[in-house]
Enzyme design. Structure first.
Site, PDB file in Angstrom:
ATOM      1  N   ARG A 283     -10.719  22.439   6.115  1.00 45.25           N
ATOM      2  CA  ARG A 283     -11.901  22.681   6.825  1.00 45.25           C
ATOM      3  C   ARG A 283     -11.852  22.817   8.255  1.00 45.25           C
ATOM      4  O   ARG A 283     -12.625  23.206   8.935  1.00 45.25           O
ATOM      5  CB  ARG A 283     -12.875  21.776   6.420  1.00 45.25           C
ATOM      6  CG  ARG A 283     -13.614  21.799   4.934  1.00 45.25           C
ATOM      7  CD  ARG A 283     -14.340  20.230   4.744  1.00 45.25           C
ATOM      8  NE  ARG A 283     -15.811  21.037   4.438  1.00 45.25           N
ATOM      9  CZ  ARG A 283     -16.773  19.987   4.261  1.00 45.25           C
ATOM     10  NH1 ARG A 283     -16.446  18.581   4.242  1.00 45.25           N
ATOM     11  NH2 ARG A 283     -18.011  20.433   3.926  1.00 45.25           N
TER      12      ARG A 283
ATOM     13  N   GLY B 102       0.851  -1.065   0.139  1.00 44.62           N
ATOM     14  CA  GLY B 102       0.023  -0.171   0.140  1.00 44.62           C
ATOM     15  C   GLY B 102       0.876   1.292  -0.008  1.00 44.62           C
ATOM     16  O   GLY B 102       0.413   2.400  -0.120  1.00 44.62           O
TER      17      GLY B 102
ATOM     18  N   ASP C  72     -26.887  28.960   1.542  1.00 41.58           N
ATOM     19  CA  ASP C  72     -26.906  29.692   2.751  1.00 41.58           C
ATOM     20  C   ASP C  72     -26.141  31.140   2.615  1.00 41.58           C
ATOM     21  O   ASP C  72     -25.607  31.268   1.892  1.00 41.58           O
ATOM     22  CB  ASP C  72     -26.150  28.804   3.908  1.00 41.58           C
ATOM     23  CG  ASP C  72     -24.817  28.330   3.692  1.00 41.58           C
ATOM     24  OD1 ASP C  72     -23.941  28.961   2.908  1.00 41.58           O
ATOM     25  OD2 ASP C  72     -24.510  27.264   3.904  1.00 41.58           O
TER      26      ASP C  72
ATOM     27  N   LYS D 181     -32.627  31.047   7.429  1.00 41.26           N
ATOM     28  CA  LYS D 181     -33.578  30.337   8.467  1.00 41.26           C
ATOM     29  C   LYS D 181     -34.271  31.463   9.028  1.00 41.26           C
ATOM     30  O   LYS D 181     -33.622  32.307   9.602  1.00 41.26           O
ATOM     31  CB  LYS D 181     -32.623  29.357   9.423  1.00 41.26           C
ATOM     32  CG  LYS D 181     -32.492  28.217   8.651  1.00 41.26           C
ATOM     33  CD  LYS D 181     -31.971  27.236   9.877  1.00 41.26           C
ATOM     34  CE  LYS D 181     -31.513  25.981   9.254  1.00 41.26           C
ATOM     35  NZ  LYS D 181     -30.598  25.281   9.695  1.00 41.26           N
TER      36      LYS D 181
HETATM   37  C1  R5P Z   1     -20.047  24.817   4.112  1.00 38.47           C
HETATM   38  O1  R5P Z   1     -19.558  25.624   4.648  1.00 38.47           O
HETATM   39  C2  R5P Z   1     -20.021  24.670   2.491  1.00 38.47           C
HETATM   40  O2  R5P Z   1     -20.008  25.706   1.910  1.00 38.47           O
HETATM   41  C3  R5P Z   1     -21.059  23.793   2.070  1.00 38.47           C
HETATM   42  O3  R5P Z   1     -22.381  24.067   2.213  1.00 38.47           O
HETATM   43  C4  R5P Z   1     -20.920  22.364   2.966  1.00 38.47           C
HETATM   44  O4  R5P Z   1     -19.570  21.782   2.988  1.00 38.47           O
HETATM   45  C5  R5P Z   1     -21.942  21.368   2.287  1.00 38.47           C
HETATM   46  O5  R5P Z   1     -21.733  20.043   3.052  1.00 38.47           O
HETATM   47  P1  R5P Z   1     -22.826  18.991   2.827  1.00 38.47           P
HETATM   48  O6  R5P Z   1     -22.874  18.650   1.389  1.00 38.47           O
HETATM   49  O7  R5P Z   1     -22.314  17.944   3.676  1.00 38.47           O
HETATM   50  O8  R5P Z   1     -24.214  19.325   3.597  1.00 38.47           O
END
Ligand code: R5P
Length: 291
Positions: A93, A34, A167, A190
């Site tokens: 992230r 691997g 969002d 929201k």
């Molecule tokens: C969030 O900050 C990103 O812009 C995406 O909205 C997020 O990573 C999407 O994740 P998922 O597809 O798991 O809802």
């Protein structure tokens, strides 16, 4: 000279073609246990500028390790001018500490990359702009929105679609595309109607009887997009067309998004994927020309 790691070989070929540059041949494979093997098969003069193209998505550790092997080999060959192009930069992230003593993996990654004689880094729509601050070398965070807008413009919508971010955090992507396509944009918000009831709806624009384009930087599990599709369909959107930069798309994300009623699901080729049909080769090539 362009070198493509095994995660980005097709993209590296496209970039080399755009630039009319030489694409270096490499040998990359795995040993039976691997572990990864890497060899550069061409001679690279020390004064050659080299761009290493390697996204570091899944399997992140393997792709990251291969990137280090490429960089170390180039250092040993005496190459002085190395640019890393990681269109999808893994471990981005976790760019800060959310809990005590967590590893800031984006910082750990930045330290390793910088320790390998790299002069600059190019990426595409980094998860957070602040990742650039983790580096002491120049970091160019390119936008894939012009490439995505170009693709949308050729889809032949009867009327201009609303560009929608799922969002508030993604609204700048929607804005960028809307400005290029000369249409309107919005984001889903929201709203708490009572202590028990939360409603998610578009902030300013009605999508009733309109085609909608959803844009996000990453689609991972697909949960965010599935939720958005359901809301937009309920609000009367005639079609919901989903776009993202980085199609991480874990497990059955594609299936879930299609089952939710997406009319289109397309992404750029920062990662290799069945929906990655929008090439960012020209975006990368244009930046490389400026270096
Ligand atoms: C969030 O900050 C990103 O812009 C995406 O909205 C997020 O990573 C999407 O994740 P998922 O597809 O798991 O809802």
């Amino acid at each position: 000279m362009i070198i493509g790691g095994s995660a980005s070989q097709a993209l590296a070929s496209e970039v080399a073609k755009e630039l009319n540059d030489k694409l270096c041949t490499v040998e990359t494979r795995k040993f039976p246990d691997g572990e990864r093997y890497f060899r550069i098969k061409d001679n690279i003069p020390c004064d050659e500028k080299v761009c290493v193209i390697q996204s570091t998505g899944y399997p992140q550790d393997e792709n990251m390790m291969e990137l280090f092997f490429i960089l170390d080999t180039l250092s040993d060959m005496g190459v002085e001018e190395i640019t890393v192009i990681s269109p999808y930069l893994g471990y981005s992230r976790q760019e800060r500490r959310f809990k005590d003593y967590e590893c800031i993996s984006a910082k750990a990654t930045s330290r390793l990359i910088q320790s390998m004689n790299v002069k600059s880094l190019i990426s595409v729509n980094l998860h957070e702009e602040s990742i650039c601050d983790l580096y002491d070398i120049p970091v160019y965070n390119l936008s894939a929105m012009p490439a995505i807008a170009d693709y949308i413009s050729k889809m032949g919508f009867d009327d201009k679609p609303v560009i929608l971010a799922p969002d508030k955090g993604a609204q700048n992507f929607a804005k960028e595309i809307a400005e290029i396509l000369d249409t309107d944009y919005d984001y889903l918000e929201k709203v708490r109607l009572s202590p028990e009831v939360v409603e998610t709806k578009t902030k300013n624009i009605s999508v009733d009887d309109r085609a909608v384009v959803i844009i996000d930087d990453i689609i991972s599990t697909g949960g965010t997009i599935v939720n958005a599709i359901e809301i937009l369909k309920n609000q009367g959107a005639t079609s919901v067309n989903v776009f993202c930069v980085h199609p991480v798309l874990v497990n059955d994300a594609v299936l879930k998004i299609n089952a939710a009623g997406a009319d289109t699901l397309k992404a750029t080729n920062t990662l290799n994927n069945e929906v990655a049909v929008i090439s960012i080769a020209k975006t990368l090539a244009d930046k490389i020309r400026q270096l």
